[in-house]
Design a protein around this motif. Sequence first.
Motif, PDB file in Angstrom:
ATOM      1  N   THR A  59       0.846  -1.186   0.000  1.00  0.00           N
ATOM      2  CA  THR A  59       0.000   0.000   0.000  1.00  0.00           C
ATOM      3  C   THR A  59       0.879   1.233   0.000  1.00  0.00           C
ATOM      4  O   THR A  59       1.815   1.324   0.792  1.00  0.00           O
ATOM      5  N   ASN A  60       0.609   2.163  -0.892  1.00  0.00           N
ATOM      6  CA  ASN A  60       1.319   3.425  -0.911  1.00  0.00           C
ATOM      7  C   ASN A  60       0.747   4.330   0.173  1.00  0.00           C
ATOM      8  O   ASN A  60      -0.424   4.693   0.128  1.00  0.00           O
ATOM      9  N   LEU A  61       1.574   4.675   1.141  1.00  0.00           N
ATOM     10  CA  LEU A  61       1.117   5.510   2.243  1.00  0.00           C
ATOM     11  C   LEU A  61       1.753   6.884   2.148  1.00  0.00           C
ATOM     12  O   LEU A  61       2.971   7.009   1.971  1.00  0.00           O
ATOM     13  N   ALA A  62       0.940   7.926   2.266  1.00  0.00           N
ATOM     14  CA  ALA A  62       1.446   9.296   2.212  1.00  0.00           C
ATOM     15  C   ALA A  62       2.255   9.613   3.457  1.00  0.00           C
ATOM     16  O   ALA A  62       1.943   9.163   4.562  1.00  0.00           O
ATOM     17  N   THR A  63       3.312  10.381   3.275  1.00  0.00           N
ATOM     18  CA  THR A  63       4.046  10.935   4.415  1.00  0.00           C
ATOM     19  C   THR A  63       3.300  12.177   4.882  1.00  0.00           C
ATOM     20  O   THR A  63       2.988  13.058   4.079  1.00  0.00           O
ATOM     21  N   GLU A  64       3.023  12.239   6.175  1.00  0.00           N
ATOM     22  CA  GLU A  64       2.208  13.338   6.703  1.00  0.00           C
ATOM     23  C   GLU A  64       3.076  14.323   7.479  1.00  0.00           C
ATOM     24  O   GLU A  64       3.960  13.933   8.242  1.00  0.00           O
ATOM     25  N   ILE A  65       2.816  15.613   7.258  1.00  0.00           N
ATOM     26  CA  ILE A  65       3.574  16.683   7.899  1.00  0.00           C
ATOM     27  C   ILE A  65       2.700  17.311   8.981  1.00  0.00           C
ATOM     28  O   ILE A  65       1.609  17.831   8.692  1.00  0.00           O
ATOM     29  N   PHE A  66       3.179  17.270  10.222  1.00  0.00           N
ATOM     30  CA  PHE A  66       2.407  17.803  11.342  1.00  0.00           C
ATOM     31  C   PHE A  66       3.014  19.108  11.841  1.00  0.00           C
ATOM     32  O   PHE A  66       4.237  19.287  11.862  1.00  0.00           O
ATOM     33  N   SER A  67       2.150  20.007  12.273  1.00  0.00           N
ATOM     34  CA  SER A  67       2.608  21.235  12.913  1.00  0.00           C
ATOM     35  C   SER A  67       2.907  20.945  14.378  1.00  0.00           C
ATOM     36  O   SER A  67       2.558  19.887  14.910  1.00  0.00           O
ATOM     37  N   ALA A  68       3.543  21.911  15.052  1.00  0.00           N
ATOM     38  CA  ALA A  68       3.880  21.731  16.459  1.00  0.00           C
ATOM     39  C   ALA A  68       2.637  21.620  17.327  1.00  0.00           C
ATOM     40  O   ALA A  68       2.684  21.034  18.414  1.00  0.00           O
ATOM     41  N   ASP A  69       1.514  22.180  16.858  1.00  0.00           N
ATOM     42  CA  ASP A  69       0.270  22.105  17.627  1.00  0.00           C
ATOM     43  C   ASP A  69      -0.642  20.986  17.137  1.00  0.00           C
ATOM     44  O   ASP A  69      -1.829  20.964  17.450  1.00  0.00           O
ATOM     45  N   GLY A  70      -0.081  20.028  16.386  1.00  0.00           N
ATOM     46  CA  GLY A  70      -0.808  18.811  16.062  1.00  0.00           C
ATOM     47  C   GLY A  70      -1.683  18.832  14.835  1.00  0.00           C
ATOM     48  O   GLY A  70      -2.398  17.863  14.567  1.00  0.00           O
ATOM     49  N   GLU A  71      -1.636  19.889  14.041  1.00  0.00           N
ATOM     50  CA  GLU A  71      -2.437  19.954  12.816  1.00  0.00           C
ATOM     51  C   GLU A  71      -1.647  19.408  11.632  1.00  0.00           C
ATOM     52  O   GLU A  71      -0.415  19.460  11.609  1.00  0.00           O
ATOM     53  N   THR A  72      -2.373  18.884  10.642  1.00  0.00           N
ATOM     54  CA  THR A  72      -1.722  18.408   9.418  1.00  0.00           C
ATOM     55  C   THR A  72      -1.462  19.593   8.496  1.00  0.00           C
ATOM     56  O   THR A  72      -2.389  20.286   8.075  1.00  0.00           O
ATOM     57  N   LEU A  73      -0.191  19.823   8.182  1.00  0.00           N
ATOM     58  CA  LEU A  73       0.179  20.915   7.281  1.00  0.00           C
ATOM     59  C   LEU A  73       0.080  20.490   5.824  1.00  0.00           C
ATOM     60  O   LEU A  73      -0.207  21.304   4.943  1.00  0.00           O
ATOM     61  N   GLY A  74       0.324  19.228   5.554  1.00  0.00           N
ATOM     62  CA  GLY A  74       0.287  18.739   4.182  1.00  0.00           C
ATOM     63  C   GLY A  74       0.835  17.327   4.131  1.00  0.00           C
ATOM     64  O   GLY A  74       1.127  16.707   5.162  1.00  0.00           O
TER      65      GLY A  74
END
Length: 769
Positions: A59-74
Motif C-alpha cells: 500500500t502506498n502511504l502518504a508521508t504526513e507533515i504535522f505542525s507543532a500544535d498537532g495539525e496536518t500541514l500537508g
Amino acid sequence: MAQSTKKKKKPNTSNRKYIIGFWTLFFLGLLSVIFIFLLAGWGAFGKMPTFEELENPETNLATEIFSADGETLGKYYSENRTPVKYDDLPDHLVEALVATEDERFYKHAGIDARGTLRAAVFLGQRGGASTISQQLSKLLFTEDVANNTFARILQKVKEWIIATRLERQYTKEEIITMYFNKYDFVYQAVGIRSASKIYFGKEAKDLKIEESAVLVAMLKNAALYNPVRRPELVKQRRNQVFVQMQKNGYITEQEKDSLQKLPLNLDFSPEGHDEGMATYFRVYLQGFMRDWIKKNPKPDGTEYNIYRDGLKIYTSIDSRMQQHAEEAVKKHIAHLQKEFDRQNRNNSTAPFRDVDKSEINRIVESAMKRSVRWKQMKNEGKSEEDIIASFDKKTPMRVFSWEGTKDTVMTPRDSIFYYKAFLQAGLMSMRPQTGEVKAWVGGTNFKHFKYDHVKQGKRQVGSTFKPFVYATAIDQLKLSPCDTLPRNKFTIEAGKHGNMKDWSPRNANGEYSGMLSLKDALAQSVNTVTARLIDKTGPRPVIDLIEKLGVNTENIPAVPSIALGTADMSLFEMVSAYSTFANEGVYVKPVIVNRIEDKNGTVLYQHVPQTRDVLSKEAAYVTVNLMEGVTHSGSGRRLRGTYAKNLDHYKRGVTGYPYDFKNPIAGKTGTTQNQSDGWFMGMVPDLVTGVWVGAEDRSVHFPTITYGQGATMALPIWGIYMKSLYNDEEVKVSKEEFPKPEVVTIETNCENYGAKKDSEESIPDELDF
C-alpha cells in the motif's frame, strides 16, 4: 394354469441417454469450475498474492507533515493515503457501509452465495454480488480488465479466491478498515481519512451520520457520484444509503426521514501540493527530507520513500501562527499592489524602471528560457526561432490576480510582463531560545509564484545590516548607546580597509551637521555614523560576527560598504542572526523538524539543538536596547500608532491600521537603492520575525522612497501579524521587557549618563588588531 405370455416393458433408452448426458455435463461443468478455480489459485491466469502479500498487502502511504500544535500541514504522496484504525471509524460509517454494500457481511466467508445467485438470475438488475471482501480483493490485488467477457469472468474468479483467503487471514473489522483505507474517493482523497479531510474538513472519527452516508454513497463510483461535481445525484444516492440503514435496523424510519432532508454541507478543501498551508515551507522540507534520507537508510539498507512509506514528520511550525502570517502577507501586499499599479500607469517601461530597452529584452528573454513552454518545445525538437515566435501568439490562459484566478487571452510574452509586475513578500518567524521556526511564508501564492523568498532568495539587506556593525563595536569597543559621533560627511580612503577607492556614504535625508548618540543614529539610520563605526572596527570583525550568527559569508567582501547593507542575504539568515541578540548572545541553529517517525510510530530522528556563544550577554542586551530606539523615535515608530495616522499612504489603506503597540519591541527597517527591497526585522523577547518585500526583478520598484521604504513595504506586515498573535488567546507571545543581565557595565539610560561624551575623540579610533 396357463402361463402368462405378457413380456416386461423395456426402459426407454432415449430418455436414459439424456439423463446420463445431463449428469455427465453437470459433473464435467462442476469439475471444470473447480479446475478453473484451482488454475486461478495456482496463478495460471495471472499472478496471485502470496501468503506474505496477504499478510502485508502493498500500500502506498502518504508521508504526513504535522505542525507543532498537532495539525496536518500537508502530505507527500503518490497516493494521498493516511491509514486509520478501526477504532477511529464511527459506528454509523461502518453500519452505512455494511447496509449498502454487503448486508450479510458478518454471515459469509468472503462470497455471498445468495447475492451471487440473485445477481445471476436477475442479471444484476436487483443489485450486484460483490461482497466487501471481494471489493477489497479487487482494490488490493487485481486490476481492471478490458471489456472482454471471458477476462471479466476470470477476474471475478480471482476476486472470489482472494476474498476467501482474506477472510481466513483477517477479521471482519480488519477487512472493513483496509477497505476504507484503500478506496480512492478522487480529488487526491485516497482512503477515508483523506476523504474526510478533503470533503468535510475533519477527521474520520468526527464525521456525522449524514457525512458518513455521503462517503459511503461515493463507493458505488466516486467519479460519478461525486458531491463536488454532481451534488443532486449524490444526495439521491446518499438518501438511498439511509433507506438501506433503516431497512437493516440501524436507524428508525423517523430518523431516515429527517436525515434525507438535510443538505450535503460540504467543506471542500483540496490537498494538492499547490494548496493548503505552508506551501513554501513544505517544498523546503522536501529538500531537507531528501538529504536526511540519503544519510539515514532503512535497516535493510534501502532508502526511505517519502511518497510511499507513510512517514510522520513533526515540524516546528505552529499552524495558528502560520495562518496569521499568511493572512498578514496577503492583506498588506494586496493593498500595496493597488498603489504600485496606480504609480505604474504613466510608466512607459512598466513594470520596469531605470533600465533601457535592451535590459528589458534581456530580462524577458531570460524569463522565456526558464519557462515551462520553452523547455517543452525544446524537448519536442522545436528550433529556437519557432519557440520565440510562439511567445507572440495569443493563447487562452488562467492567470493570478488578487481577486482570484481569472481566465484571459494574451501572448506568453505579455504574460511575462504581467507577472513581473506583482510585488512579492517573505516572512519568517522564530523562537530565539529554541531555534524553532514557527511561521514560514515564502511568497504570495505558491501555485503561481514558486520562488521561495525565505531561504531560496537572497537580496540586499540595506540598513537591517547596521545592527551587526553596532554590535561589533559594542562587543569589542564597549561603546554605549549614549556615546556620540558627528553626523557630518565622512570618507574612508582607498586601501585602508581593502576598498579599491575612496568611499563617502551619503545620508538619506541630506543632513550632515550636529552630534548624534549611537541610539539616535541607529534610529534615524544615519549612514555616516555607521561608516565611522566600521572604520573603527574594520569590516573583517563584522564579517566574522555574522558568520558566527549563521550567515554564509563566502560572497561578502571585507570592505567598508557592507556597513550599509550591500551584501545579499536570505531572510532565513537574517532571522537566525537577529535571534542571537534576543537570546542573550547565544546562537541557536534554526530547527524545522523536531521528530520523524515511521508508519509504525518508531522514532527515526529526534532533533538535538545546536548552539554556540557568539556575544556576551551585555553586548547582546545593549544591541537590543539600541534597536528598541528604532521603534520609539526612528522609522519603526509607526508601530506605536501615532505616526501612521497622519501618513497619506495610511489613508490609502496601505499600512492596514495603526498598531498602537505598548510593549517593548526592538527592530530595524531596511531599504535598498532605488527602493528595490524593503525589510523589517522585529523582535520581542520570545519571537523574532523578519519580513522582506520587493519584486522578482530589482528593476521593478516604487519610484520614490515614500512607498518604497521598508517602513511602508515590510513593517506593516509585521504589525498586522503581531497584532493577530496578541489577539489570539491560543498563541502565547511575550509582552515583557527583554531580559537584562545581572551585571551591565555599559550605560543604556542616556538621561543618567553623567559625563556624557560629546565628541568623536571620546571613542577609540580603531581596534588593535
